[in-house]
Structure formats: C-alpha cells, structure tokens
Design an enzyme around this catalytic site. Structure first.
Site, PDB file in Angstrom:
ATOM      1  N   ARG A 241      -9.359   1.026   9.383  1.00 23.17           N
ATOM      2  CA  ARG A 241      -8.923  -0.344   9.664  1.00 23.17           C
ATOM      3  C   ARG A 241      -9.937  -1.120  10.483  1.00 23.17           C
ATOM      4  NH1 ARG A 241      -2.729  -1.485   9.448  1.00 23.17           N
ATOM      5  NH2 ARG A 241      -2.094   0.543   8.740  1.00 23.17           N
TER       6      ARG A 241
ATOM      7  N   ARG B 238      12.124  -1.236  10.220  1.00 26.00           N
ATOM      8  CA  ARG B 238      11.077  -0.763  11.127  1.00 26.00           C
ATOM      9  C   ARG B 238      11.001  -1.620  12.381  1.00 26.00           C
ATOM     10  NH1 ARG B 238       5.651   0.421   7.711  1.00 26.00           N
ATOM     11  NH2 ARG B 238       4.747  -0.695   9.478  1.00 26.00           N
TER      12      ARG B 238
ATOM     13  N   LYS C 112       0.834  -1.208   0.000  1.00 28.78           N
ATOM     14  CA  LYS C 112       0.000   0.000   0.000  1.00 28.78           C
ATOM     15  C   LYS C 112       0.873   1.266   0.000  1.00 28.78           C
ATOM     16  CE  LYS C 112      -1.910  -0.972   3.997  1.00 28.78           C
ATOM     17  NZ  LYS C 112      -1.131  -2.179   4.374  1.00 28.78           N
TER      18      LYS C 112
ATOM     19  N   ARG D 254      12.191  -5.561   4.120  1.00 24.44           N
ATOM     20  CA  ARG D 254      11.898  -4.130   3.912  1.00 24.44           C
ATOM     21  C   ARG D 254      12.926  -3.253   4.627  1.00 24.44           C
ATOM     22  NH1 ARG D 254       6.095  -1.799   5.250  1.00 24.44           N
ATOM     23  NH2 ARG D 254       6.517  -2.686   7.309  1.00 24.44           N
TER      24      ARG D 254
ATOM     25  N   ARG E 190       0.482  -8.479  13.519  1.00 26.96           N
ATOM     26  CA  ARG E 190      -0.206  -7.517  12.637  1.00 26.96           C
ATOM     27  C   ARG E 190      -1.113  -8.239  11.640  1.00 26.96           C
ATOM     28  NH1 ARG E 190       4.968  -5.003  10.718  1.00 26.96           N
ATOM     29  NH2 ARG E 190       3.769  -3.900   9.136  1.00 26.96           N
TER      30      ARG E 190
HETATM   31  P1  AP5 Z   1       4.933  -1.575   1.738  1.00 28.43           P
HETATM   32  O1  AP5 Z   1       4.546  -0.688   0.601  1.00 28.43           O
HETATM   33  O2  AP5 Z   1       5.747  -1.008   2.831  1.00 28.43           O
HETATM   34  O3  AP5 Z   1       3.609  -2.316   2.297  1.00 28.43           O
HETATM   35  P2  AP5 Z   1       2.424  -1.737   3.182  1.00 28.43           P
HETATM   36  O4  AP5 Z   1       1.172  -2.369   2.682  1.00 28.43           O
HETATM   37  O5  AP5 Z   1       2.466  -0.249   3.233  1.00 28.43           O
HETATM   38  O6  AP5 Z   1       2.824  -2.396   4.560  1.00 28.43           O
HETATM   39  P3  AP5 Z   1       2.890  -1.779   6.036  1.00 28.43           P
HETATM   40  O7  AP5 Z   1       3.700  -2.745   6.855  1.00 28.43           O
HETATM   41  O8  AP5 Z   1       3.325  -0.349   6.021  1.00 28.43           O
HETATM   42  O9  AP5 Z   1       1.407  -1.872   6.439  1.00 28.43           O
HETATM   43  P4  AP5 Z   1       0.862  -1.815   7.836  1.00 28.43           P
HETATM   44  O10 AP5 Z   1      -0.550  -1.646   7.500  1.00 28.43           O
HETATM   45  O11 AP5 Z   1       1.209  -2.970   8.720  1.00 28.43           O
HETATM   46  O12 AP5 Z   1       1.657  -0.620   8.519  1.00 28.43           O
HETATM   47  P5  AP5 Z   1       1.292   0.914   8.726  1.00 28.43           P
HETATM   48  O13 AP5 Z   1       2.522   1.700   8.626  1.00 28.43           O
HETATM   49  O14 AP5 Z   1       0.128   1.283   7.911  1.00 28.43           O
HETATM   50  O15 AP5 Z   1       5.683  -2.845   1.090  1.00 28.43           O
HETATM   51  C1  AP5 Z   1       6.249  -3.837   1.906  1.00 28.43           C
HETATM   52  C2  AP5 Z   1       7.586  -4.293   1.307  1.00 28.43           C
HETATM   53  O16 AP5 Z   1       7.332  -4.975   0.079  1.00 28.43           O
HETATM   54  C3  AP5 Z   1       8.534  -3.131   0.966  1.00 28.43           C
HETATM   55  O17 AP5 Z   1       9.846  -3.543   1.241  1.00 28.43           O
HETATM   56  C4  AP5 Z   1       8.341  -2.932  -0.547  1.00 28.43           C
HETATM   57  O18 AP5 Z   1       9.509  -2.450  -1.160  1.00 28.43           O
HETATM   58  C5  AP5 Z   1       8.002  -4.338  -1.008  1.00 28.43           C
HETATM   59  N1  AP5 Z   1       7.051  -4.361  -2.117  1.00 28.43           N
HETATM   60  C6  AP5 Z   1       5.960  -3.573  -2.259  1.00 28.43           C
HETATM   61  N2  AP5 Z   1       5.284  -3.887  -3.379  1.00 28.43           N
HETATM   62  C7  AP5 Z   1       5.956  -4.917  -3.958  1.00 28.43           C
HETATM   63  C8  AP5 Z   1       5.746  -5.689  -5.137  1.00 28.43           C
HETATM   64  N3  AP5 Z   1       4.702  -5.468  -5.928  1.00 28.43           N
HETATM   65  N4  AP5 Z   1       6.636  -6.672  -5.426  1.00 28.43           N
HETATM   66  C9  AP5 Z   1       7.696  -6.899  -4.598  1.00 28.43           C
HETATM   67  N5  AP5 Z   1       7.959  -6.208  -3.491  1.00 28.43           N
HETATM   68  C10 AP5 Z   1       7.099  -5.216  -3.159  1.00 28.43           C
HETATM   69  O19 AP5 Z   1       0.823   0.885  10.263  1.00 28.43           O
HETATM   70  C11 AP5 Z   1       1.754   0.655  11.295  1.00 28.43           C
HETATM   71  C12 AP5 Z   1       1.050   0.615  12.632  1.00 28.43           C
HETATM   72  O20 AP5 Z   1       0.416   1.888  12.895  1.00 28.43           O
HETATM   73  C13 AP5 Z   1      -0.095  -0.409  12.754  1.00 28.43           C
HETATM   74  O21 AP5 Z   1       0.375  -1.696  13.080  1.00 28.43           O
HETATM   75  C14 AP5 Z   1      -0.926   0.227  13.879  1.00 28.43           C
HETATM   76  O22 AP5 Z   1      -0.320  -0.001  15.120  1.00 28.43           O
HETATM   77  C15 AP5 Z   1      -0.831   1.709  13.552  1.00 28.43           C
HETATM   78  N6  AP5 Z   1      -1.918   2.143  12.660  1.00 28.43           N
HETATM   79  C16 AP5 Z   1      -1.797   2.521  11.356  1.00 28.43           C
HETATM   80  N7  AP5 Z   1      -2.991   2.829  10.846  1.00 28.43           N
HETATM   81  C17 AP5 Z   1      -3.901   2.621  11.840  1.00 28.43           C
HETATM   82  C18 AP5 Z   1      -5.310   2.756  11.911  1.00 28.43           C
HETATM   83  N8  AP5 Z   1      -6.053   3.152  10.870  1.00 28.43           N
HETATM   84  N9  AP5 Z   1      -5.892   2.426  13.080  1.00 28.43           N
HETATM   85  C19 AP5 Z   1      -5.193   2.030  14.150  1.00 28.43           C
HETATM   86  N10 AP5 Z   1      -3.841   1.908  14.136  1.00 28.43           N
HETATM   87  C20 AP5 Z   1      -3.209   2.189  12.997  1.00 28.43           C
HETATM   88 MG    MG Z   2       2.790   1.158   4.762  1.00 32.83          MG
END
Ligand code: AP5
Ligand code: MG
Length: 210
Positions: free
Chosen positions: A88, A158, A15, A125, A169
């Site tokens: 979420r 991270r 994402k 990552r 997660r």
């Molecule tokens: P990446 O693009 O980083 O994936 P992502 O979907 O953004 O994954 P996240 O880990 O950031 O999602 P998340 O939802 O757990 O974390 P968030 O920061 O939102 O890609 C992943 C890897 O794959 C990278 O290395 C990339 O290069 C590679 N890649 C990407 N696409 C590829 C492809 N097509 N082919 C090959 N490789 C590829 O949230 C973190 C924390 O914040 C949560 O756990 C929670 O505690 C809190 N939080 C965030 N939002 C909320 C909410 N709405 N409510 C409550 N708590 C929240």
């Molecule tokens: Mg992300």
C-alpha cells in the site's frame, strides 16, 4: 497461469470479493492484511500488537510497515500468492521485492472506481465475523436475511465502515497508495470495478489464466 498477483485499488473497490472467489476457483493463496488484522483484533492475539493495530485500523490509517510485513511474511509463499491490500505504499513494494528475492510479479490488477461508488458500497457492506465472507445488502445479499451462507452466523458491519472512516481511508489511499499505479505500470491491468461481480470474476480469471 499467473500465480504471483497483486490486487490494487481503493477501499471498497471489490478486491476482497474478487479475491475470495478467484482464489477458491484457481487454487491461489489469498493474503489480505486487512483480514489478518481483523482476526488479531477480534482474538486480541498477539496482545502486544492487537491494541496498536486496532488504533490504526479503526482510524482508517495504515498500520506501520514493519507490523504489516511481519504478518505477511509468515504466510507468503514466494511462488503462489494473491495479495489483496498489499503493498500500500512504495516502501511496502520494496519490502516485497526484497522478500521475493528475484521472483518477479506476474500481474497487478487495478480496480478502477469513483469515490461516490465506494461510499455507496461500503455503507451497505456486511461481513461474516467468523469466516470473513463479504456481502452487500444491495448487491450481494446472503440467502437468509443477515446470516452467512456458510457459517449461519449473524453478519456484522465493519468498525471502519463508518462514513468518516471511509472518507479517511479514501484520503489515505490517494496520498499513500495511488502512486503504486505508476510504479507497477509495466505489469498493470486496469479493470472497470463497477461491472457486475460475476462479469468481473470472469474477466479477472481470464487475465490470470492467459
Ligand atoms: P469488498 O470486496 O469488500 O472491497 P475491498 O476492495 O476489499 O474493500 P476494503 O474496504 O476491504 O478495502 P480496504 O483496502 O479499505 O480494507 P482492508 O480490509 O484491506 O467490496 C466492498 C463492497 O462492495 C462489498 O459489500 C461487496 O459485496 C460490494 N461489491 C464488491 N464488488 C462489487 C461489484 N462489482 N458490484 C457491486 N457491489 C460490489 O484494510 C483494512 C485496514 O487494515 C486498512 O484501513 C489499514 O488500516 C489496514 N491495512 C490493510 N492492509 C494494509 C497494508 N498493506 N498496510 C498498512 N495497513 C494495512
Ligand atoms: Mg477487502
């Protein structure tokens, strides 16, 4: 062009990677609560909530809805947004609807991927601690070894990309977030998140531009 967009999908589905690319190319306001929280933790500001947020993020749990929504409201433009990681759960989806006050969402793009692939991706990552740009030592390497292409700052792993936290997660996603797939089914478009980064960017851009 669609300008009210949600990216929905499990952790590691890509994402953030796609949101960074697509928002830059199409002039959309990219909003990622995860990135906002990492900044708050890093700067310990506002200090009253930084410790609390740190606990939830590092445990792989969802931050309480009120805190998330307060943060989102400050930066959300009702007519132009690409929400990456929000909503979420059902309550967050309702809070968003209330805030939009009659403005309808254009599309929800769902990133479809297996648990095995998620674990592989998140274990490889890296990200820039300064600008948040996302890399991968297997699939999206920086030009110079372990340095951000834009900031030349050393890349980091991270805190929540430890195997136990990744698994937590995924579990939280299944329990609290996956039901939104059904909630948004009328405006949901499913993409195969295992395609190459470039091909997915093109596909998502064409969905948004159509
Ligand atoms: P990446 O693009 O980083 O994936 P992502 O979907 O953004 O994954 P996240 O880990 O950031 O999602 P998340 O939802 O757990 O974390 P968030 O920061 O939102 O890609 C992943 C890897 O794959 C990278 O290395 C990339 O290069 C590679 N890649 C990407 N696409 C590829 C492809 N097509 N082919 C090959 N490789 C590829 O949230 C973190 C924390 O914040 C949560 O756990 C929670 O505690 C809190 N939080 C965030 N939002 C909320 C909410 N709405 N409510 C409550 N708590 C929240
Ligand atoms: Mg992300």
């Amino acid at each position: 062009m669609k300008t009210k967009i949600i990216f929905l999908g499990p952790p590691g589905s890509g994402k953030g990677t796609q949101a960074q690319m697509v928002s830059k190319d199409l002039g959309l306001n990219h909003i990622s609560p995860g990135e906002i929280f990492r900044r708050i933790i890093k700067e310990n500001n506002p200090a009253e909530i930084a410790e609390k947020i740190k606990f939830y993020v590092q445990s792989g749990l969802l931050v309480p809805d009120e805190i998330v929504f307060e943060a989102i409201k400050l930066v959300l433009d009702k007519k132009n947004f690409l929400l990456d990681g929000f909503p979420r759960n059902l309550n967050q989806a309702k809070l968003l609807e209330e805030f939009l006050d009659g403005e309808l969402l254009d599309v929800v793009i769902y990133f479809n991927i297996s648990d095995e692939e998620i674990i592989k991706r998140l274990s490889s990552r890296r990200s820039c601690p300064k600008c948040g740009r996302i890399y991968n030592i297997l699939t999206l390497r920086p030009k110079k070894e372990n340095l951000c292409d834009d900031c030349e700052v050393e890349l980091i792993i991270r805190e929540d990309d430890k195997i136990e936290t990744i698994k937590k997660r995924i579990e939280v996603y299944k329990k609290e977030t996956a039901s939104l797939i059904d909630y948004y089914k009328k405006i949901l478009i499913d993409v195969d998140a295992t395609e190459s980064i470039e091909s997915l960017t093109n596909k998502i851009k064409s969905i948004i531009l159509s």
